[in-house]
Design a protein around this motif. Structure first.
Motif, mmCIF file in Angstrom:
data_model
loop_
_atom_site.group_PDB
_atom_site.id
_atom_site.type_symbol
_atom_site.label_atom_id
_atom_site.label_comp_id
_atom_site.label_asym_id
_atom_site.label_seq_id
_atom_site.Cartn_x
_atom_site.Cartn_y
_atom_site.Cartn_z
ATOM 1 N N LEU A 175 -3.117 2.286 -8.277
ATOM 2 C CA LEU A 175 -3.167 1.036 -7.519
ATOM 3 C C LEU A 175 -4.613 0.638 -7.309
ATOM 4 O O LEU A 175 -5.414 1.400 -6.763
ATOM 5 N N GLN A 176 -4.945 -0.567 -7.760
ATOM 6 C CA GLN A 176 -6.289 -1.112 -7.532
ATOM 7 C C GLN A 176 -6.160 -2.307 -6.597
ATOM 8 O O GLN A 176 -5.379 -3.227 -6.853
ATOM 9 N N ILE A 177 -6.951 -2.301 -5.524
ATOM 10 C CA ILE A 177 -6.787 -3.331 -4.500
ATOM 11 C C ILE A 177 -8.150 -3.711 -3.918
ATOM 12 O O ILE A 177 -9.014 -2.844 -3.731
ATOM 13 N N PRO A 178 -8.383 -5.002 -3.645
ATOM 14 C CA PRO A 178 -9.651 -5.411 -3.016
ATOM 15 C C PRO A 178 -9.794 -4.773 -1.634
ATOM 16 O O PRO A 178 -8.810 -4.583 -0.917
ATOM 17 N N LYS A 179 -11.031 -4.451 -1.265
ATOM 18 C CA LYS A 179 -11.264 -3.830 0.043
ATOM 19 C C LYS A 179 -10.895 -4.749 1.194
ATOM 20 O O LYS A 179 -10.640 -4.295 2.310
ATOM 21 N N THR A 180 -10.811 -6.039 0.916
ATOM 22 C CA THR A 180 -10.489 -6.999 1.974
ATOM 23 C C THR A 180 -8.993 -7.053 2.295
ATOM 24 O O THR A 180 -8.589 -7.654 3.286
ATOM 25 N N ILE A 181 -8.181 -6.453 1.440
ATOM 26 C CA ILE A 181 -6.722 -6.478 1.656
ATOM 27 C C ILE A 181 -6.267 -5.117 2.174
ATOM 28 O O ILE A 181 -6.486 -4.086 1.529
ATOM 29 N N THR A 182 -5.641 -5.100 3.330
ATOM 30 C CA THR A 182 -5.175 -3.838 3.908
ATOM 31 C C THR A 182 -3.730 -3.573 3.502
ATOM 32 O O THR A 182 -2.944 -4.493 3.297
ATOM 33 N N PHE A 183 -3.431 -2.317 3.364
ATOM 34 C CA PHE A 183 -2.071 -1.920 2.985
ATOM 35 C C PHE A 183 -1.810 -0.534 3.556
ATOM 36 O O PHE A 183 -2.674 0.116 4.144
ATOM 37 N N VAL A 246 3.426 -7.309 8.113
ATOM 38 C CA VAL A 246 4.394 -6.220 8.309
ATOM 39 C C VAL A 246 3.661 -4.918 8.640
ATOM 40 O O VAL A 246 4.072 -3.829 8.232
ATOM 41 N N GLU A 247 2.598 -5.068 9.422
ATOM 42 C CA GLU A 247 1.865 -3.871 9.833
ATOM 43 C C GLU A 247 2.755 -2.962 10.686
ATOM 44 O O GLU A 247 2.577 -1.750 10.708
ATOM 45 N N ASN A 248 3.700 -3.576 11.397
ATOM 46 C CA ASN A 248 4.639 -2.798 12.204
ATOM 47 C C ASN A 248 5.983 -3.524 12.230
ATOM 48 O O ASN A 248 6.102 -4.671 11.781
ATOM 49 N N TRP A 249 6.994 -2.864 12.764
ATOM 50 C CA TRP A 249 8.337 -3.451 12.790
ATOM 51 C C TRP A 249 8.415 -4.660 13.710
ATOM 52 O O TRP A 249 9.210 -5.582 13.471
ATOM 53 N N LYS A 250 7.607 -4.685 14.743
ATOM 54 C CA LYS A 250 7.595 -5.841 15.631
ATOM 55 C C LYS A 250 7.187 -7.099 14.872
ATOM 56 O O LYS A 250 7.816 -8.162 15.002
ATOM 57 N N ASN A 251 6.150 -6.980 14.049
ATOM 58 C CA ASN A 251 5.683 -8.136 13.281
ATOM 59 C C ASN A 251 6.686 -8.547 12.207
ATOM 60 O O ASN A 251 6.902 -9.738 11.967
ATOM 61 N N LEU A 252 7.289 -7.571 11.539
ATOM 62 C CA LEU A 252 8.281 -7.901 10.532
ATOM 63 C C LEU A 252 9.453 -8.657 11.166
ATOM 64 O O LEU A 252 9.954 -9.642 10.632
ATOM 65 N N GLY A 253 9.870 -8.189 12.350
ATOM 66 C CA GLY A 253 10.942 -8.873 13.068
ATOM 67 C C GLY A 253 10.555 -10.283 13.472
ATOM 68 O O GLY A 253 11.395 -11.196 13.466
ATOM 69 N N SER A 254 9.286 -10.475 13.817
ATOM 70 C CA SER A 254 8.812 -11.817 14.189
ATOM 71 C C SER A 254 8.913 -12.771 13.005
ATOM 72 O O SER A 254 9.296 -13.940 13.156
ATOM 73 N N TRP A 255 8.589 -12.288 11.809
ATOM 74 C CA TRP A 255 8.679 -13.127 10.618
ATOM 75 C C TRP A 255 10.128 -13.515 10.352
ATOM 76 O O TRP A 255 10.427 -14.684 10.083
ATOM 77 N N ILE A 256 11.041 -12.557 10.434
ATOM 78 C CA ILE A 256 12.459 -12.851 10.243
ATOM 79 C C ILE A 256 12.944 -13.837 11.306
ATOM 80 O O ILE A 256 13.704 -14.776 11.010
#
Length: 632
Positions: A175-183, A246-256
């Motif tokens: 996996l190659q990813i820019p340092k500006t993108i967190t995962f 989707v850093e956490n389940w609270k945020n994922l739920g907020s999107w839904i």
């Protein structure tokens, strides 16, 4: 001199052919990887390059040796895509056992198909597919492709061992990813993670090699605990003109919640129906019951998977107009009906039939279903809105005892669905058998099935009578039987319980030896086999669900016979469950009572031998016979 010039290109050609043969020659596979394997993954390379917040490219290449016909299921290349991704640059080659190329596939050989299934109305998912066919084993297939993403909500996972009887030489995921993108990532235990920073990009690498195949193990909970794997998820994403975190389940739920929290107007006729239905109700539970029955009677399930439409429910007014929807749409519609009745409810995201959501790792891909929850201080109600038959509050074995995501205005909240205990999943059966001197018998079977066992029998209740009788003949196993009548019914639609009533006659119920008759006491619910022994078991195991079976069989003795022998009572107890069998004599009858309770939990591999021993005792106990002798 001229001879040397002539031979030089010939030697180069031979060297190239020899090298090609060496790569996929089956003789080069280590002997221990061949043992008990149907396929061997020779090499796998999965490379994912994240370009930006909404753009990525994956390149994939693999070579698989098919050792026997049992491995044919792996002789296929398939990759899914939709309007936010594309699959291209497809290549494929087949080699014989010596590693010599026997076919190169053209672009036209790859099929491009819709994967819309039965029950799916709208779906933008498609598949690129190639089936390799060869009648001579072993042979090797090699294929590769690239896939671009125009928006994403998750990253591809890595599971180099996808099935039993599959060995692996080498696999790597980069996996190659820019340092500006967190995962974030989640990986199997002991799997090493290598990483390196080059300019403004970070490269992560996971690899494995020389993994012997795993034989299928009965009652296994899966290979994930003993094989390498990686799950990867972005913290922020852009997909179908929608942004989320989707850093956490609270945020994922907020999107839904934001996707579903649009105005949900109901047609005036539907509002009027709601008010009419709840007019005579006195409690919220009664309101929920009548509206749930209204939902079941007026809608049907149809899958919808279109971009964000795979997450955003169809609006309630549209469902009311067409009377169908997927799990999201029907749950959302039920939510709107309850809201019209003044009852608040919440959508619920869960993995139906798959493990619970990982509490410490929020990501898409762990859930595949949506239901509805009506919170209450003492009696929360869960609603499976896709079924036209299951009662209010019963969400099924696949949805029970799971950590799920409650979608609220404040974001996602992890909660647990109900647990169905063994005594909830019961089978209660009362059978009468009237034996005749000619070894025939009249049999009457009355059985009650509840919860998970109700779910198993639901299909029988919905079958045509002819098909019902075929299934009964096959399942009961009573010799030489003729069915007089059979019925399956659910007396109370609000309770997950089916009543079975079968009347039949057997022309040869018992075995005879001289002047004696031998009666197998456990007529209907015998354990007919014992799980196979597994030396050095690797995977954990469990029973599908806990249950409690009670069988009471009353045998009326045939005229002119008496009881010569009845077995002693048996009791078997272990951490897996409890079994008892008792035989009593009462007037001119033998009463056989059998109880079996099984617990459902995950057991360590080393306990499997104890389970086999437990089942062996049950198996032997279920074969007990009574002996009848003629009266002189």
């Amino acid at each position: 001199m001229r001879l040397s010039i002539f031979l030089f290109p010939f030697l180069i050609s031979c060297t190239i052919i020899t090298n090609a043969q060496e790569v996929y020659d089956v003789a080069n596979i280590p002997a221990d990887l061949m043992q008990k394997s149907t396929v061997v993954v020779r090499n796998e390379e999965q490379n994912l390059v994240i370009k930006s917040q909404n753009s990525a490219i994956m390149s994939y290449k693999t070579a698989i040796t098919i050792l026997s016909k049992n491995g044919e299921g792996n002789a296929v290349m398939s990759e899914y895509y939709d309007k936010f991704s594309s699959v291209y640059n497809l290549k494929a080659v087949m080699y014989d056992a010596k590693g010599i190329k026997i076919r190169t596939y053209k672009t036209s050989d790859f099929k491009d198909e819709s994967i819309t299934s039965d029950g799916t109305m709208y779906d933008d998912n498609r598949i690129k597919k190639l089936e390799f066919l060869n009648a001579t084993y072993p042979y090797t297939i090699e294929y590769s492709y690239e896939k671009s993403y125009n928006g994403y909500i998750s990253f591809p996972s890595w599971t180099p061992i996808g099935s039993y009887d599959c060995a692996l030489e080498k696999s790597v995921y980069t996996l190659q990813i820019p340092k500006t993108i967190t995962f974030k990532y989640l990986k199997s235990q002991d799997l090493k993670t290598d990483s390196a920073v080059i300019n403004d990009k970070v490269t992560y690498k996971w690899s494995c090699q020389h993994i012997k195949s795993f034989e299928y193990e009965p009652m296994s909970t899966g290979l994930k605990a003993v094989t390498p794997w990686v799950m990867v998820s972005p913290n922020d994403f852009e997909y179908d003109n929608s942004k989320g975190n989707v850093e956490n389940w609270k945020n994922l739920g907020s999107w839904i919640y934001q996707l579903s929290n649009t105005v949900q107007p109901l047609p005036e006729t539907t509002k009027a129906n709601v008010q009419r239905l709840i007019a005579s109700t006195r409690t919220d539970r009664e309101k929920i019951a009548v509206l749930y029955q209204y939902l079941q009677s007026n809608t049907r399930y149809v899958s919808v998977q279109l971009g964000v439409g795979g997450f955003r429910p169809i609006t309630a007014d549209k469902v009311a107009a067409v009377n169908y929807g997927d799990c999201k749409a029907l749950s959302n519609y039920m939510k709107a009906l309850l809201s019209e009745a003044g009852i608040q409810s919440n959508l619920v995201i869960l993995g139906s039939g798959i493990p619970s959501l990982n509490t410490k790792y929020a990501s898409f891909g762990q859930a595949n279903h949506m239901i509805l929850c009506v919170p209450a201080a003492k009696d929360t109600t869960w609603l499976e809105c896709t079924s036209q038959y299951t009662p209010m509050g019963y969400i099924g074995n696949d949805n029970s005892e799971r950590t799920v995501l409650l979608v609220t205005e404040a974001g996602g909240k992890l909660v647990n669905t109900p647990v169905y205990k063994p005594e909830d999943n019961y089978q209660n059966r009362i059978t009468t058998v009237v034996l005749a001197p000619d070894r025939s018998a009249d049999v009457h079977i009355k059985t009650s099935y509840s919860n998970s066992q109700y779910e198993d029998q639901l299909g029988m209740m919905l079958m045509e009578p002819t098909e019902q009788r075929k299934r009964i003949m096959k399942s009961l196993g009573i010799p030489n039987m003729e069915i007089s009548s059979a019925s399956f019914m659910q007396p109370d639609k609000s309770i997950p319980k089916i009543e079975e009533d079968i009347v039949l006659k057997s022309s040869q119920m018992v075995n005879q030896g001289g002047d004696k008759l031998f009666v197998t006491l456990n007529l209907l619910n015998r354990r007919e086999s014992v799980p196979a022994k597994v030396e050095n078991r690797k995977t954990s195991f469990s029973v599908p669900y806990g249950f409690k079976d009670t069988d009471v069989i009353t045998y009326t003795l045939p005229q002119g016979y008496k009881v010569e022998f009845i077995p002693q009572d048996i009791s078997v107890e272990s951490e897996f469950g409890r079994y008892t069998a008792q035989v009593t004599l009462k007037d001119n009858t033998i009463v056989y009572t059998r109880n079996q309770t099984m617990n459902s939990k995950k057991y360590a591999p080393e306990k499997y031998k104890d389970l086999v021993d437990f089942y062996k005792k049950v198996y032997m106990a279920d074969k007990q016979k009574a002996v009848l002798a003629k009266i002189n």
